[in-house]
Write an enzyme that holds these catalytic residues in place. Structure first.
Site, PDB file in Angstrom:
ATOM      1  N   LEU A  75     110.576 146.475  57.978  1.00  0.00           N
ATOM      2  CA  LEU A  75     111.140 147.021  59.223  1.00  0.00           C
ATOM      3  C   LEU A  75     110.228 148.030  59.923  1.00  0.00           C
ATOM      4  O   LEU A  75     110.686 149.007  60.504  1.00  0.00           O
ATOM      5  CB  LEU A  75     112.516 147.671  58.963  1.00  0.00           C
ATOM      6  CG  LEU A  75     113.628 146.742  58.481  1.00  0.00           C
ATOM      7  CD1 LEU A  75     114.902 147.549  58.192  1.00  0.00           C
ATOM      8  CD2 LEU A  75     113.942 145.644  59.492  1.00  0.00           C
ATOM      9  N   CYS A 132     118.697 142.495  56.047  1.00  0.00           N
ATOM     10  CA  CYS A 132     117.257 142.480  55.781  1.00  0.00           C
ATOM     11  C   CYS A 132     117.026 142.574  54.275  1.00  0.00           C
ATOM     12  O   CYS A 132     117.515 143.498  53.640  1.00  0.00           O
ATOM     13  CB  CYS A 132     116.559 143.635  56.483  1.00  0.00           C
ATOM     14  SG  CYS A 132     114.772 143.635  56.158  1.00  0.00           S
ATOM     15  N   LYS A 167     124.117 139.679  61.854  1.00  0.00           N
ATOM     16  CA  LYS A 167     123.132 138.783  61.228  1.00  0.00           C
ATOM     17  C   LYS A 167     123.361 138.756  59.720  1.00  0.00           C
ATOM     18  O   LYS A 167     123.312 139.789  59.057  1.00  0.00           O
ATOM     19  CB  LYS A 167     121.712 139.228  61.546  1.00  0.00           C
ATOM     20  CG  LYS A 167     120.689 138.234  60.990  1.00  0.00           C
ATOM     21  CD  LYS A 167     119.434 138.221  61.809  1.00  0.00           C
ATOM     22  CE  LYS A 167     118.416 137.242  61.259  1.00  0.00           C
ATOM     23  NZ  LYS A 167     117.129 137.393  61.921  1.00  0.00           N
ATOM     24  N   GLY A 219     110.738 129.902  57.389  1.00  0.00           N
ATOM     25  CA  GLY A 219     109.987 128.686  57.684  1.00  0.00           C
ATOM     26  C   GLY A 219     110.774 127.431  57.338  1.00  0.00           C
ATOM     27  O   GLY A 219     111.918 127.500  56.869  1.00  0.00           O
TER      28      GLY A 219
END
Lengths: 310, 273
Positions: A75, A132, A167, A219
């Site tokens: 972050l 996160c 999120k 990815g």
């Protein structure tokens, strides 16, 4: 063959197309504006900002893995005050909706960040990053628990009228429970998914490839996990606005997310591999839609056959 | 923050790959990039080696602006660089560039000392030619562990007035470190110092020039992710916090880097991987 309509609704927001940036993959916006006009985007979701400036983790911060990458950036950001004064004004002038991502260590910090942003002109929404993986203490990943999720989201909802997207992480037993908790606490919608916690080891040095040991996997490797999460939450939470993300690289990937039930789709890691990944995906959507019965991309949402999986 | 509008995401054509000592020199027709590039900048090339995801950064080792060609000197250190040097002439290559901050040309004519390690010398060869053409006195110091690892400087007369080669094992040129040769040269008087090579060498050059009170620019070598300033992978500790080597560098003022905090070098490919 008439003109096609790429615009979508994302809760109260109207986006000119469903393709947005993934948080943490677009820096200040100026870097990518060298390659394409930011108004090409459905929206910009900014890199998570914290109350205090954050130096981030020591390098090495990234390791490429099969069809993906691990990151442990930690972050790194200039802190909310500098970000609002230095970076945000330019971005909100770019004729693109800006969704600001915030990250706190406590529920109170989420409240503080939301208060600081609620009156900033031009902001379209907040994305509340409660997932996160690159935090010192895994115990503070809010989105691993319903109670902590609710506490962080309600701290934001109580002080801020902007639309809120929570999120979430897929590193939980049942992501629909967490999504329910977020929406019940005041989230407008959800962003699915954050990176998965991962690790890679260099067998020559016998050390982790990342200085931090573990990091977030992103990815193409994680796309099936993300599609599953979007599909589950769309099925369990009815019409809740969903930003789908996790390994979307191409127009085909974006369509996969939309058919699974996403209203908008964020592209992240693919931008690292090709700065033109997002404009290419948007162009591809137009071409694809011209060959379909639907005239509007919004009609494609959730059209994957769910009979066998529901 | 420097944001260079001259950069483009484009497609080039491989026109030649030739050996250069133990390295390879790849020449790519990419006029937009070749015209805009300056020494110290790099390009990020899409590689299609199995399992790879990210473009690979390669320092630009020279350009032929009339032909619209740029040259890269590649050390095969990983799957990406091995893929590139194995490609046939006429292969189309998607690439981004020129990227990053290049070397600063001195305002007034003077003495310039260029210090390179291994194939880091390739970018300095180009810088030397530009400095020489601009009327500066140029001395190029090229070092490596062995004669095989030296980058073969091809046109001594056009890139520097003096070329000094060093090897650690004494198999070619002076025996010892290139930084020892730098120390000797600095006793001859004031100079602007430019360096390109592995991070431990750059740290040593930074220390020597700081003690001598001379200005030094280094092209740092750090793992990159996106190469365009957005992923925050390739950071280097500076007096202003972590700076991105791909966009705030790779060329940085050596005195701004907190060398004591630079991560030790790793074996699995530096920024040219």
């Amino acid at each position: 063959m008439g003109e096609v309509d790429l615009s979508v609704r994302l809760g109260p927001l109207r986006l000119r197309n469903p393709v947005v940036t993934a948080s943490g993959c677009f820096a200040s916006g100026r870097e990518m504006a060298r390659f394409f006009d930011l108004s090409t985007l459905g929206a910009v979701v900014t890199k998570s900002v914290t109350v205090e400036p954050c130096a981030g983790l020591p390098p090495p911060r990234m390791a490429e893995t099969d069809s993906g990458m691990l990151n442990a950036i930690g972050l790194q950001n200039p802190g909310i005050d500098t970000w609002v004064e230095r970076d945000l004004p330019w971005l909100v002038d770019q004729d693109v909706p800006v969704i600001a991502s915030i990250a706190g260590k406590t529920a109170d910090e989420y409240g503080l960040l939301a208060k600081r942003l609620r009156d900033v002109p031009g902001l379209a929404a907040l994305e509340v990053n409660i997932s996160c993986p690159n935090v010192e203490d895994r115990g503070i990943v809010f989105a691993c628990r319903t109670g902590a999720t609710a506490a962080a989201i309600s701290a934001v909802a109580q002080v801020c009228d902007l639309p809120i997207f929570a999120k979430l992480t897929p590193d939980v037993a049942d992501i629909t429970e967490i999504a329910h908790a977020a929406v019940d606490a005041g989230a407008t919608g959800v962003s699915l998914i954050n990176t998965l916690l991962g690790m890679a080891i260099d067998v020559t040095t016998r050390r982790p490839k990342l200085a931090a040991g573990t990091g977030g996997l992103s990815g193409p490797a994680i796309r099936p996990v993300a599609i599953r999460a979007v599909h589950q939450v769309r099925h369990a939470l009815g019409d809740v606005p969903i930003i789908g993300l996790g390994g979307a690289c191409t127009c085909t990937d974006v369509l996969e997310f939309i058919m699974a039930g996403a209203d908008a789709v964020a592209i992240g890691t693919a931008t690292f591999a090709d700065p033109m990944a997002i404009p290419a995906a948007v162009e591809g959507l137009t071409r694809w839609l011209r060959g379909q019965e639907e005239r509007a991309i919004a009609q494609v949402r959730g059209t994957a056959d769910t009979e066998r999986t529901a | 923050m420097t944001v260079d509008a001259a950069v483009s995401a484009t497609t080039g054509t491989l026109i030649a790959t030739r050996p250069a000592g133990r390295y390879h020199r790849c020449s790519i027709a990419a006029p937009d990039v070749a015209t805009a590039a300056v020494p110290g900048q790099f390009v990020a090339v899409e590689v299609q080696a199995p399992g790879t995801l990210l473009r690979r950064p390669f320092a630009i080792a020279g350009v032929d602006t009339a032909a619209g060609v740029l040259h890269l000197v590649v050390a095969t250190v990983g799957a990406g660089s091995a893929w590139l040097v194995a490609q046939a002439v006429s292969t189309r290559l998607r690439l981004t560039g020129p990227l990053g901050r290049g070397f600063t040309m001195p305002a007034d004519p003077g003495r310039c000392l260029l210090v390179g390690g291994g194939y880091g010398v390739a970018a300095l060869e180009w810088l030397g030619a530009r400095l020489l053409a601009a009327g500066h006195r140029v001395e190029l110091l090229s070092g490596a562990a062995t004669a095989q690892a030296l980058y073969p400087v091809t046109r001594h007369d056009t890139v520097a007035g003096t070329v000094v080669e060093t090897t650690e094992d004494g198999s070619s040129g002076q025996r010892g470190l290139v930084t020892d040769a730098l120390g000797d040269r600095l006793r001859d008087g004031d100079a602007m110092v430019y360096a390109c090579g592995p991070m431990p060498m750059l740290a040593a050059v930074a220390g020597i020039t700081r003690r001598a009170g001379m200005t030094c620019e280094v092209a740092v070598e750090e793992h990159m992710g996106c190469s365009v300033g957005v992923c925050m992978t390739c950071v280097v500790p500076t007096v202003h916090g972590y700076a991105r080597s791909c966009i705030d560098g790779p060329v940085m003022d050596a005195s701004r880097i907190r060398w004591e905090s630079v991560d030790p070098p790793r074996e699995d490919g530096l920024r040219h991987g």
